[in-house]
Design a protein around this motif. Structure first.
Motif, PDB file in Angstrom:
ATOM      1  N   ASN A 331      37.897  46.174  41.445  1.00  0.00           N
ATOM      2  CA  ASN A 331      38.927  45.733  40.502  1.00  0.00           C
ATOM      3  C   ASN A 331      40.207  45.350  41.239  1.00  0.00           C
ATOM      4  O   ASN A 331      40.863  44.351  40.906  1.00  0.00           O
ATOM      5  CB  ASN A 331      39.211  46.838  39.493  1.00  0.00           C
ATOM      6  CG  ASN A 331      40.165  46.384  38.396  1.00  0.00           C
ATOM      7  OD1 ASN A 331      39.877  45.445  37.657  1.00  0.00           O
ATOM      8  ND2 ASN A 331      41.306  47.048  38.292  1.00  0.00           N
ATOM      9  N   ARG A 332      40.555  46.133  42.259  1.00  0.00           N
ATOM     10  CA  ARG A 332      41.751  45.817  43.036  1.00  0.00           C
ATOM     11  C   ARG A 332      41.564  44.520  43.831  1.00  0.00           C
ATOM     12  O   ARG A 332      42.451  43.670  43.894  1.00  0.00           O
ATOM     13  CB  ARG A 332      42.061  46.965  43.997  1.00  0.00           C
ATOM     14  CG  ARG A 332      43.352  46.782  44.786  1.00  0.00           C
ATOM     15  CD  ARG A 332      43.469  47.805  45.914  1.00  0.00           C
ATOM     16  NE  ARG A 332      42.459  47.562  46.944  1.00  0.00           N
ATOM     17  CZ  ARG A 332      42.566  46.616  47.877  1.00  0.00           C
ATOM     18  NH1 ARG A 332      43.631  45.827  47.904  1.00  0.00           N
ATOM     19  NH2 ARG A 332      41.620  46.463  48.778  1.00  0.00           N
ATOM     20  N   SER A 333      40.371  44.351  44.437  1.00  0.00           N
ATOM     21  CA  SER A 333      40.134  43.193  45.292  1.00  0.00           C
ATOM     22  C   SER A 333      39.943  41.913  44.496  1.00  0.00           C
ATOM     23  O   SER A 333      40.322  40.829  44.956  1.00  0.00           O
ATOM     24  CB  SER A 333      38.903  43.439  46.172  1.00  0.00           C
ATOM     25  OG  SER A 333      39.096  44.555  47.013  1.00  0.00           O
ATOM     26  N   LYS A 340      43.577  37.972  44.840  1.00  0.00           N
ATOM     27  CA  LYS A 340      42.225  38.483  45.111  1.00  0.00           C
ATOM     28  C   LYS A 340      41.924  38.480  46.613  1.00  0.00           C
ATOM     29  O   LYS A 340      42.396  37.644  47.364  1.00  0.00           O
ATOM     30  CB  LYS A 340      41.173  37.665  44.360  1.00  0.00           C
ATOM     31  CG  LYS A 340      40.860  36.294  44.919  1.00  0.00           C
ATOM     32  CD  LYS A 340      39.681  35.684  44.159  1.00  0.00           C
ATOM     33  CE  LYS A 340      39.260  34.340  44.734  1.00  0.00           C
ATOM     34  NZ  LYS A 340      40.201  33.262  44.400  1.00  0.00           N
ATOM     35  N   ASN A 341      41.119  39.464  46.999  1.00  0.00           N
ATOM     36  CA  ASN A 341      40.669  39.603  48.380  1.00  0.00           C
ATOM     37  C   ASN A 341      39.176  39.274  48.410  1.00  0.00           C
ATOM     38  O   ASN A 341      38.330  40.157  48.269  1.00  0.00           O
ATOM     39  CB  ASN A 341      40.934  41.027  48.887  1.00  0.00           C
ATOM     40  CG  ASN A 341      40.615  41.190  50.363  1.00  0.00           C
ATOM     41  OD1 ASN A 341      39.808  40.448  50.914  1.00  0.00           O
ATOM     42  ND2 ASN A 341      41.244  42.171  50.989  1.00  0.00           N
ATOM     43  N   SER A 342      38.867  38.002  48.592  1.00  0.00           N
ATOM     44  CA  SER A 342      37.479  37.545  48.512  1.00  0.00           C
ATOM     45  C   SER A 342      36.595  38.216  49.554  1.00  0.00           C
ATOM     46  O   SER A 342      35.450  38.584  49.277  1.00  0.00           O
ATOM     47  CB  SER A 342      37.408  36.026  48.689  1.00  0.00           C
ATOM     48  OG  SER A 342      38.165  35.368  47.709  1.00  0.00           O
ATOM     49  N   SER A 371      32.328  42.603  31.675  1.00  0.00           N
ATOM     50  CA  SER A 371      31.251  42.647  32.662  1.00  0.00           C
ATOM     51  C   SER A 371      31.754  42.237  34.039  1.00  0.00           C
ATOM     52  O   SER A 371      32.691  41.444  34.174  1.00  0.00           O
ATOM     53  CB  SER A 371      30.098  41.734  32.239  1.00  0.00           C
ATOM     54  OG  SER A 371      30.438  40.377  32.425  1.00  0.00           O
ATOM     55  N   LEU A 372      31.108  42.783  35.052  1.00  0.00           N
ATOM     56  CA  LEU A 372      31.437  42.408  36.424  1.00  0.00           C
ATOM     57  C   LEU A 372      31.154  40.929  36.654  1.00  0.00           C
ATOM     58  O   LEU A 372      31.917  40.243  37.346  1.00  0.00           O
ATOM     59  CB  LEU A 372      30.638  43.276  37.400  1.00  0.00           C
ATOM     60  CG  LEU A 372      30.843  43.001  38.891  1.00  0.00           C
ATOM     61  CD1 LEU A 372      32.303  43.141  39.293  1.00  0.00           C
ATOM     62  CD2 LEU A 372      29.956  43.940  39.722  1.00  0.00           C
ATOM     63  N   LEU A 373      30.073  40.426  36.062  1.00  0.00           N
ATOM     64  CA  LEU A 373      29.763  39.000  36.196  1.00  0.00           C
ATOM     65  C   LEU A 373      30.884  38.136  35.641  1.00  0.00           C
ATOM     66  O   LEU A 373      31.269  37.133  36.252  1.00  0.00           O
ATOM     67  CB  LEU A 373      28.445  38.677  35.481  1.00  0.00           C
ATOM     68  CG  LEU A 373      27.157  39.062  36.201  1.00  0.00           C
ATOM     69  CD1 LEU A 373      25.956  38.753  35.325  1.00  0.00           C
ATOM     70  CD2 LEU A 373      27.035  38.347  37.546  1.00  0.00           C
ATOM     71  N   LYS A 374      31.416  38.521  34.489  1.00  0.00           N
ATOM     72  CA  LYS A 374      32.508  37.731  33.904  1.00  0.00           C
ATOM     73  C   LYS A 374      33.749  37.790  34.777  1.00  0.00           C
ATOM     74  O   LYS A 374      34.448  36.777  34.962  1.00  0.00           O
ATOM     75  CB  LYS A 374      32.832  38.230  32.495  1.00  0.00           C
ATOM     76  CG  LYS A 374      33.908  37.409  31.783  1.00  0.00           C
ATOM     77  CD  LYS A 374      34.155  37.918  30.374  1.00  0.00           C
ATOM     78  CE  LYS A 374      35.126  37.009  29.629  1.00  0.00           C
ATOM     79  NZ  LYS A 374      36.421  36.838  30.322  1.00  0.00           N
ATOM     80  N   ALA A 375      34.040  38.964  35.325  1.00  0.00           N
ATOM     81  CA  ALA A 375      35.215  39.094  36.195  1.00  0.00           C
ATOM     82  C   ALA A 375      35.093  38.185  37.411  1.00  0.00           C
ATOM     83  O   ALA A 375      36.063  37.540  37.826  1.00  0.00           O
ATOM     84  CB  ALA A 375      35.378  40.550  36.626  1.00  0.00           C
ATOM     85  N   ILE A 376      33.897  38.120  37.988  1.00  0.00           N
ATOM     86  CA  ILE A 376      33.689  37.257  39.158  1.00  0.00           C
ATOM     87  C   ILE A 376      33.788  35.787  38.756  1.00  0.00           C
ATOM     88  O   ILE A 376      34.422  34.978  39.449  1.00  0.00           O
ATOM     89  CB  ILE A 376      32.331  37.578  39.808  1.00  0.00           C
ATOM     90  CG1 ILE A 376      32.404  38.949  40.492  1.00  0.00           C
ATOM     91  CG2 ILE A 376      31.931  36.491  40.803  1.00  0.00           C
ATOM     92  CD1 ILE A 376      31.087  39.436  41.032  1.00  0.00           C
TER      93      ILE A 376
END
Length: 470
Positions: A331-333, A340-342, A371-376
Motif C-alpha cells: 500500500n505504501r509503495s 509510487k515505488n514501482s 482489490s489488489l488488482l484494481k489498485a495496480i
C-alpha cells in the motif's frame, strides 16, 4: 493424454506440469495441505504424479498399454520427479508446514468457489544436472525467508528430456505423412496433438537419429501457415518452444511483450533456470542480455527480477505476520501516481509464491476494501501493469487466467494467431489442465472454447488447435 502438469502455465504455465482428470486425493495424501491452510485453494488440488522409470518396450509390443493416442501414460512413467512434484503442496513438516490452527483462513478462497484452481503445477526447482543448478548471485537481495524445499521442474524442463519407450510407429507415421507427393495433414495431427513432453521429445530425437533427417525442417518444408507454426511448436517441446517464443518476441523491430509475459511471468525458479540454460545453448547468448536489449527502465528492471529466479518455492508457508507486513508495504509503495515505488512493488510480488500472493490479495481486499488488482491497474500502466496483473491472476486462478489469455488472442478485430498458437500449445502439454482451462472459459464467457476457436480459424490450422484443446 498426459497425466503430468505442463503451463502452465502454470504459463501460466502457468501454470506452471498428475493423474488423468486431476482426481481429488483423499485428505492428507500426496502432501495435500489440511483444509483452510494459509493461502491454499480449496480441496480440489492437483495430486502429484506417481512416477518412476518407464520400462523398456518388449519385443513386438507397441505401444505400451494405455499410453498412446492421448491415453494417459501408465503409473511410474518416465522416471519423473518423486511425489510432491509439479505443484502438490509438500508434506506438513516442522519448519515449513501449515501454521497453527488459530492462523487458518488466510489466502483461502470462499468454500466451494467455482473455478478456483487447485494447487498449480508450478515450475520446479533447478535440477541437479549441470546447467540447471542454483542461479548465480543476483542483484535483488536474498531469497525470501522460509523458502522451503525446491519445487520440482515441470515435465520437459528437468534433466530427463526423453525416455526408453518405443516410438517406432509414430516415427513411421510422421515420415509417411510427409513422404512423396503431398502431405497427410490429418495423420500429422493425429500423431502429434496428444503427446506429452517426454513422448514428443523422444519422437523428435529418434526421428532425427534413425532417419538422418530433421523433423523440424521437414515440417517447415511440407506444411505452411499457422498449421506449420503449430506443428513446429509442438515438435520442439515445451522448453525449446518457450525459448523460440522468447527469441521471436524480441527479434526485429519492437517487442512482443505479451509473449514475454506468457512464458516467464509466474514461473518457478527451476523452469526459469532451465529456460535460461536452453536459450543460451540454442542462440549462443544469454536471455538476460536480450531482455536488456529490448526492454528499458522499469520494465527492464522488472524482467531482471523475474529472470533472477529467486521466487519463494511452492513449499514456503504463508505466515500471517509477513502477509500483513507485505500488505502494508504494498500500500505504501503503490502510493499515488507521483509517489509510487514501482521497483519495490515488483520486487515484493515477484518474490512471493502463489499461495502467498493469494493471501496478500485477500488481506489487501479485507484491509482496504478494494482489490489488489484494481489498485495496480489504477496506478500502473503499459507492460508493467500487464505483467503484474497476470502474475496475480495466475496465482489466484490459473485456469481462468489462461482462458482470458486465449480469449484475448481471439477478441477484437482479427485474430492474434501467433499468440493463439503459442497459448493453445502451452496449455495442451497437460491435457488435464487444458480441460480446466476449457471449463473456466465456458464459465466466464458462456461459450465453448472449441466453438470459439472454430469461429476464428480455418482449415488444418483449425483442426490442429481443436485437437489440442479437446
Amino acid at each position: 493424454m498426459s497425466q503430468y502438469p505442463g503451463q502452465g502455465y502454470q504459463g501460466g504455465y502457468g501454470a506452471p506440469p498428475p493423474q488423468q482428470g486431476w482426481n481429488q486425493p483423499p485428505p492428507g495424501q500426496y502432501g495435500q495441505p489440511p483444509p483452510n491452510q494459509w493461502g491454499q485453494p480449496p480441496s480440489q488440488g492437483y495430486p502429484p504424479p506417481q512416477q518412476g522409470q518407464y520400462p523398456p518396450p518388449q519385443q513386438g509390443q507397441y505401444p505400451p498399454p494405455q499410453q498412446w493416442g492421448g491415453s494417459p501414460a501408465p503409473p511410474n512413467a518416465y522416471g519423473a520427479p518423486p511425489p510432491n512434484a509439479y505443484g502438490a503442496a509438500p508434506p506438513q513438516q516442522p519448519g515449513y508446514g501449515a501454521p497453527p490452527p488459530q492462523q487458518q483462513g488466510w489466502g483461502a478462497p470462499p468454500p466451494g468457489a467455482p473455478g478456483y484452481p487447485p494447487q498449480q503445477p508450478q515450475y520446479g526447482a533447478p535440477s541437479p544436472q549441470p546447467g540447471y543448478g542454483a542461479p548465480p548471485p543476483q542483484p535483488y537481495g536474498a531469497p525470501p525467508a522460509h523458502s522451503g524445499p525446491p519445487t520440482q521442474p515441470s515435465l520437459g524442463y528437468g534433466p530427463m528430456q526423453t525416455a526408453n519407450i518405443d516410438v517406432t510407429r509414430d516415427i513411421e507415421a510422421i515420415r509417411k505423412a510427409m513422404k512423396g507427393f503431398g502431405t497427410d495433414e490429418k495423420a500429422l495431427i493425429t500423431v502429434m496433438s496428444k503427446k506429452d513432453p517426454i513422448q514428443m521429445n523422444t519422437i523428435r530425437t529418434q526421428f532425427d537419429q534413425r532417419l538422418m533427417r530433421n523433423l523440424i525442417a521437414d515440417l517447415e518444408k511440407e506444411t505452411s501457415g499457422y498449421f506449420e507454426k503449430g506443428l513446429v511448436q509442438i515438435a520442439r517441446g515445451p522448453l525449446a518452444g518457450d525459448c523460440w517464443t522468447l527469441y521471436t518476441a524480441m527479434k526485429g523491430l519492437g517487442t512482443k511483450e505479451a509473449a514475454l509475459d506468457d512464458v516467464l511471468v509466474g514461473r518457478s525458479n527451476a523452469d526459469i533456470n532451465a529456460i535460461k540454460t536452453e536459450y543460451q545453448r540454442i542462440f549462443k547468448k544469454s536471455l538476460e542480455a536480450d531482455l536488456r536489449g529490448d526492454l528499458s527502465a522499469g520494465t527492464e528492471q522488472m524482467y531482471m527480477m523475474i529472470a533472477s529466479a529467486r521466487r519463494a518455492e511452492d513449499s514456503a508457508p504463508v505466515i500471517p505476520q509477513q502477509i500483513e507486513a507485505d500488505v502494508t508495504e504494498l500500500n505504501r509503495s503503490i502510493g499515488s501516481i507521483v509517489t509510487k515505488n514501482s521497483s519495490q512493488v515488483c520486487d515484493l510480488l515477484i518474490s512471493r509464491n502463489d499461495a502467498q500472493l493469494r493471501a496478500i490479495a485477500q488481506a489487501y481486499q479485507t484491509r482496504f476494501r478494494t482489490s489488489l488488482l484494481k489498485a495496480i491497474k489504477d496506478k500502473f500502466s503499459g507492460h508493467m501493469e500487464d505483467a503484474l496483473v497476470l502474475l496475480i491472476a495466475r496465482a489466484v486462478n490459473r485456469p481462468e487466467a489462461e482462458a482470458e489469455r486465449l480469449e484475448d488472442a481471439m477478441s477484437g478485430l482479427g485474430t492474434k494467431d501467433d499468440l493463439l498458437v503459442q497459448r493453445v500449445v502451452r496449455c495442451h502439454w497437460d491435457q488435464g489442465f487444458m480441460r480446466q482451462v476449457s471449463d473456466a472459459y465456458k464459465r466466464k464467457y458462456g461459450k465453448s472454447l472449441v466453438k470459439r476457436i472454430e469461429g476464428e480459424t480455418r482449415g488444418d490450422y483449425e483442426k490442429l488447435m481443436v485437437a489440442c484443446v479437446q
